[in-house]
Design an enzyme around this catalytic site. Structure first.
Site, short mmCIF file in Angstrom:
data_model
loop_
_atom_site.label_atom_id
_atom_site.label_comp_id
_atom_site.label_asym_id
_atom_site.label_seq_id
_atom_site.Cartn_x
_atom_site.Cartn_y
_atom_site.Cartn_z
CG HIS A 142 -2.33 0.70 4.43
ND1 HIS A 142 -1.58 0.94 5.51
CD2 HIS A 142 -2.42 2.09 3.98
CE1 HIS A 142 -1.10 2.33 5.57
NE2 HIS A 142 -1.47 3.01 4.62
CG ASN A 202 0.60 5.46 8.64
OD1 ASN A 202 0.04 4.67 8.49
ND2 ASN A 202 0.82 6.48 7.55
CG HIS A 254 -14.42 6.66 7.18
ND1 HIS A 254 -13.60 7.45 6.38
CD2 HIS A 254 -15.69 7.41 7.11
CE1 HIS A 254 -14.07 8.59 6.11
NE2 HIS A 254 -15.12 8.47 6.40
NE ARG A 269 -11.00 -2.85 1.91
CZ ARG A 269 -11.26 -3.79 3.06
NH1 ARG A 269 -10.66 -4.94 2.76
NH2 ARG A 269 -11.66 -3.24 4.08
FE1 HDD Z 1 -5.00 5.99 4.02
C1 HDD Z 1 -5.64 2.65 4.20
C2 HDD Z 1 -3.44 5.46 7.26
C3 HDD Z 1 -3.34 9.13 3.98
C4 HDD Z 1 -6.88 6.56 1.49
N1 HDD Z 1 -4.63 4.18 5.44
C5 HDD Z 1 -5.01 2.96 5.15
C6 HDD Z 1 -4.60 2.23 6.27
C7 HDD Z 1 -3.92 3.11 7.14
C8 HDD Z 1 -3.97 4.37 6.47
C9 HDD Z 1 -3.49 2.55 8.60
C10 HDD Z 1 -5.09 0.96 6.53
C11 HDD Z 1 -6.50 0.75 7.16
C12 HDD Z 1 -6.68 -0.82 7.19
O1 HDD Z 1 -5.88 -1.58 8.12
O2 HDD Z 1 -7.62 -1.35 6.66
N2 HDD Z 1 -3.57 7.04 5.41
C13 HDD Z 1 -3.09 6.82 6.25
C14 HDD Z 1 -2.47 7.89 7.21
C15 HDD Z 1 -2.68 8.87 6.35
C16 HDD Z 1 -3.24 8.28 5.22
C17 HDD Z 1 -1.78 7.83 8.49
C18 HDD Z 1 -1.93 10.05 6.40
C19 HDD Z 1 -1.86 10.72 7.43
N3 HDD Z 1 -4.85 7.50 2.81
C20 HDD Z 1 -4.46 8.85 2.83
C21 HDD Z 1 -4.89 9.59 1.88
C22 HDD Z 1 -5.88 8.91 1.25
C23 HDD Z 1 -5.96 7.70 1.76
C24 HDD Z 1 -4.54 11.18 1.67
C25 HDD Z 1 -6.73 9.29 0.19
C26 HDD Z 1 -6.94 10.41 -0.20
N4 HDD Z 1 -6.03 4.82 2.92
C27 HDD Z 1 -6.76 5.29 2.04
C28 HDD Z 1 -7.62 4.31 1.16
C29 HDD Z 1 -7.42 2.92 2.02
C30 HDD Z 1 -6.49 3.59 3.16
C31 HDD Z 1 -7.50 4.05 -0.27
C32 HDD Z 1 -7.10 1.71 1.45
C33 HDD Z 1 -7.81 0.51 1.91
C34 HDD Z 1 -8.72 1.43 2.88
O3 HDD Z 1 -8.57 2.63 2.91
O4 HDD Z 1 -9.52 0.95 3.69
O5 HDD Z 1 -9.01 4.89 1.13
#
Ligand code: HDD
Length: 711
Positions: free
Chosen positions: A74, A147, A338, A368
């Site tokens: 993202h 999402n 979060h 980050r």
């Molecule tokens: Fe995630 C970012 C949505 C599964 C780990 N996720 C992130 C963002 C969105 C989602 C919208 C961007 C947030 C922003 O704008 O800063 N993610 C989802 C949805 C999931 C999902 C709807 C499943 C239903 N994500 C998911 C899993 C993991 C992560 C299973 C890890 C175990 N997601 C992350 C992350 C991020 C992230 C690596 C990257 C940047 C952040 O978190 O802040 O931690």
């Protein structure tokens, strides 16, 4: 135009951090006024720069440290401030204050994103879109990290790094950027049957939205609502755009990526600047705790939806985005979401994907944003003052008074006190859990195809063709035939005709795969759970097809007016006024950027020239009335460009209105070849052409005529 400056508690809090350089002198970071920002301090005007030059050193050092790591997923995002208004109380189900007091307005910050691409990649990638919402509630920040697709690729968070590694550019050559059409992604997917439902959504036009304001938002997981009596309901969160759910064509998406890679970012920004505030209905699906096992799937499985026919979405509030950020980095880049940021009345379910997310998001912010105080960055601050005994760390902002930073204490009078539940103190919902410690997937998670079929069967004929073509496009980029073949084998469980078509176009055979049970331990035998009988679902859910979406407005549609000298001022101005009254934006496109002179001598200044934009940037075209204008548009310099505009809009199933005197353009373009009845082609011969034009634009596209238009 923007009528008023929105204000709310969060914006007021941010105000104290906003600076402007208006009427000010240049200073160093220490506030010292700078007299010369052109030359470094040297030993002689041709000599070396002196170490003493603190002004130079400060400037360069700051510059050298300007970048922070982009989000691991993202990374590319666009944000906006707004407000969440509760229209109907959810008090029966939750005690969360922002969901119980009717009329209450809660400030929000929303960040939309693509998943796979870098921060600088195109907005138009075929991808999931993030829809993350931070509610600044009076009880603390609540983040719904959602999402635009209601299901996910995997069932357990332990597979997330594998999924992301597979979809990101391949590690040896960093190719391709912001695209899933490559070997590693499809290798992984073809071995992960649980992804099949998500793949149906990802290959549908949902993955190439027309704008952020025309996408749905889904919380994906089942969460829990808890009311004042402690009664629990499972809840799925939905955001339904007031403008309907609309997408672009894949060919168009690829063109936009070249012409305007910031297409979605720009649309969001301009809509808000123009006062066309994007809005969504906020709805929930509620399932009493005792009905948890009532479904023929597990509501803890994030690869499943709860069909709206089984549990309707009830609407309770409105989300409105009404203010652009002041500074992209400070707000959109530094915002930290979060799923673990919750408030009393909301709790997690045991969905294993959600459980893993609860660890990942704080962890990622530490690297980050550089340390544990990221909650103090203005955009992340709660509107309520934080009181606790956490201290120090990089970049601490809060100045915590007194000598006590522990609890219990007597020196500080015992403060800060724990809050009782009646005072808003958070308590986790008590749940009795028992079972062996075991690394295993529940049998209730094993059905991977029923809902993939439900989705596919619910699509309209044009949507099915788009989905099929998307699969053909993506799999045609896969260089290893065995991966293509395995994937076609997976598709065969969804729809035999679909699998056959994809196989034909990608040069492989449909082979009957054993029902896979990848997600279960090698020694278990759950093939029976994937039986043909279970797969024989032919149900349809209307809510899954974009065909059934809102099509009654042209609000925030962008209409291109193509005209040249001699254009009929009366019809141009009349139509422009009518479209703008309905909330659309009109932009004039002319052979050059020079003002054109209309038939009554008045001047019109174009926003674009035929060279600086393309028809993919518009929802509809008006080819201006006027023979002289037509003559100039057909001149050798312009003809090819104008016809390309018209032909592309035609190909992409858009509405085109040919004004009086434009017949030669009509006849020279592909529109002149048509023999079918086409409600989205409006001409000088039509009765009430203006209302016909407006009605056709509201329909978005004539997808059902795509084949006729492209033959
Ligand atoms: Fe995630 C970012 C949505 C599964 C780990 N996720 C992130 C963002 C969105 C989602 C919208 C961007 C947030 C922003 O704008 O800063 N993610 C989802 C949805 C999931 C999902 C709807 C499943 C239903 N994500 C998911 C899993 C993991 C992560 C299973 C890890 C175990 N997601 C992350 C992350 C991020 C992230 C690596 C990257 C940047 C952040 O978190 O802040 O931690």
């Amino acid at each position: 135009m923007k009528d008023q400056k929105p204000s709310n508690e969060k914006l007021d809090q941010l105000e104290s951090h906003i600076t402007s350089n208006e009427d000010s002198k240049l200073t160093t970071n220490q506030g010292l006024k700078i007299n010369n920002n052109q030359d470094s301090l040297k030993a002689g005007d041709r000599g070396p720069t002196l170490l003493e030059d603190f002004i130079f050193r400060e400037k360069i050092t700051h510059f050298d440290h300007e970048r922070i790591p982009e989000r691991v997923v993202h990374a590319r995002g666009s944000g906006a401030h707004g407000v969440f208004t509760l229209n109907k109380s959810l008090e029966k189900y939750t005690k969360a204050k922002f969901l119980t007091e009717v009329g209450k307005e809660t400030p929000v910050f929303v960040r939309f994103s693509t998943v796979a691409g870098n921060r600088g990649s195109t907005d138009l990638a075929r991808d999931v879109r993030g829809f993350a919402i931070k509610f600044y509630t009076e009880e603390g920040n609540y983040d719904l990290v959602a999402n635009n697709i209601p299901v996910f690729f995997i069932q357990d968070a332990i597979k997330f790094p594998d999924l992301v590694h597979a979809v990101k550019p391949e590690p040896h050559n960093e190719i391709p950027q912001a695209a899933s059409a490559h070997d590693t992604f499809w290798d992984f997917i073809s071995l992960m049957p649980e992804s099949t439902h998500m793949i149906m959504w990802l290959m549908s036009d949902r993955a190439i939205p027309r704008s952020f304001s025309r996408m749905e938002g889904f919380g994906v997981h089942s969460f829990k609502f808890i009311n004042d009596e402690g009664k629990v309901h499972f809840v799925k969160f939905h955001f339904k755009p007031k403008l309907g759910v609309h997408s672009v064509a894949w060919d168009e998406a690829q063109r936009i990526s070249g012409v305007d890679p910031d297409f979605h970012k720009r649309d969001l920004w301009e809509s808000i600047e123009n006062g066309d505030f994007p809005e969504w209905d906020f709805g929930v699906q509620l399932i009493p705790e005792e009905d948890e096992d009532k479904f023929d799937f597990d509501i803890l499985d994030p690869t499943k939806i709860i069909p709206e026919e089984e549990v309707p979405v009830e609407i309770f509030g409105t989300l409105t985005l009404n203010k652009n950020p002041e500074n992209f980095f400070s707000e959109t880049e530094q915002v930290a979401f979060h799923p673990g940021h919750i408030v009393p009345g909301i709790d997690f379910s045991n969905d294993p994907l959600l459980q893993g997310r609860l660890f990942s998001y704080t962890d990622t912010q530490l690297i980050r944003l550089g340390g544990p105080n990221f909650h103090e960055i203005p955009i992340n601050r709660s509107i309520k003052t934080v009181h606790n005994n956490q201290r120090d760390g990089y970049m601490r902002q809060q100045i915590a008074k007194g000598k006590v930073s522990y609890e219990p204490n007597s020196i500080g009078g015992g403060c800060p006190f724990q809050a009782m539940m009646s005072e808003g103190g958070f308590t986790s919902h008590q749940e009795t859990i028992s079972g062996p410690k075991i690394r295993q997937r529940s049998e209730s998670f094993v059905d991977h195809y029923s809902q993939a079929k439900l989705f596919y069967n619910s699509q309209s004929a044009p949507e099915k063709i788009h989905l099929q073509n998307a699969l053909i496009f993506e799999l045609s980029k896969v260089t290893i035939p065995a991966i293509r073949e395995r994937m076609v084998g997976q598709l065969n469980f969804v729809d035999k005709v679909l699998a056959q078509k994809v196989a034909e176009k990608t040069g492989v055979e449909v082979t009957e795969l054993e029902f896979p049970n990848q997600s279960l331990p090698a020694d278990s035998n759950h093939i029976d759970l994937q039986s043909e009988e279970r797969e024989a679902h032919t149900k349809i859910s209307d809510a899954l097809s974009m065909e059934n979406t809102v099509k009654d407005t042209i609000k925030s549609r962008k209409i291109g007016f193509i005209l040249a000298n001699g254009a009929d001022a009366g019809s141009v101005n009349d139509l422009k006024a009518k479209l703008e009254d309905e909330g659309a934006t009109v932009e004039i496109i002319a052979p050059s950027l020079a003002p054109i002179t209309t038939n009554d001598g008045s001047a019109l200044t174009p926003k674009h020239s035929l060279t600086s934009t393309a028809s993919v940037c518009f929802d509809a075209l008006f080819i201006s009335t006027g023979e002289d204008s037509t003559k100039e548009l057909l001149a050798p310099d312009n003809k090819h460009k104008v016809l390309q505009f018209i032909n592309e809009a035609y190909k992409h199933c858009k509405t085109i209105y040919f004004g009086e005197g434009t017949e030669p353009l009509y006849m020279n373009s592909n529109v002149g070849l048509k023999s079918h009845i086409d409600p989205a082609i409006v001409s000088w011969e039509d009765e009430n052409p203006e209302s016909k034009f407006i009605d056709a634009i509201a329909q978005h596209r004539v997808w059902h005529l795509e084949q006729e238009r492209n033959n």
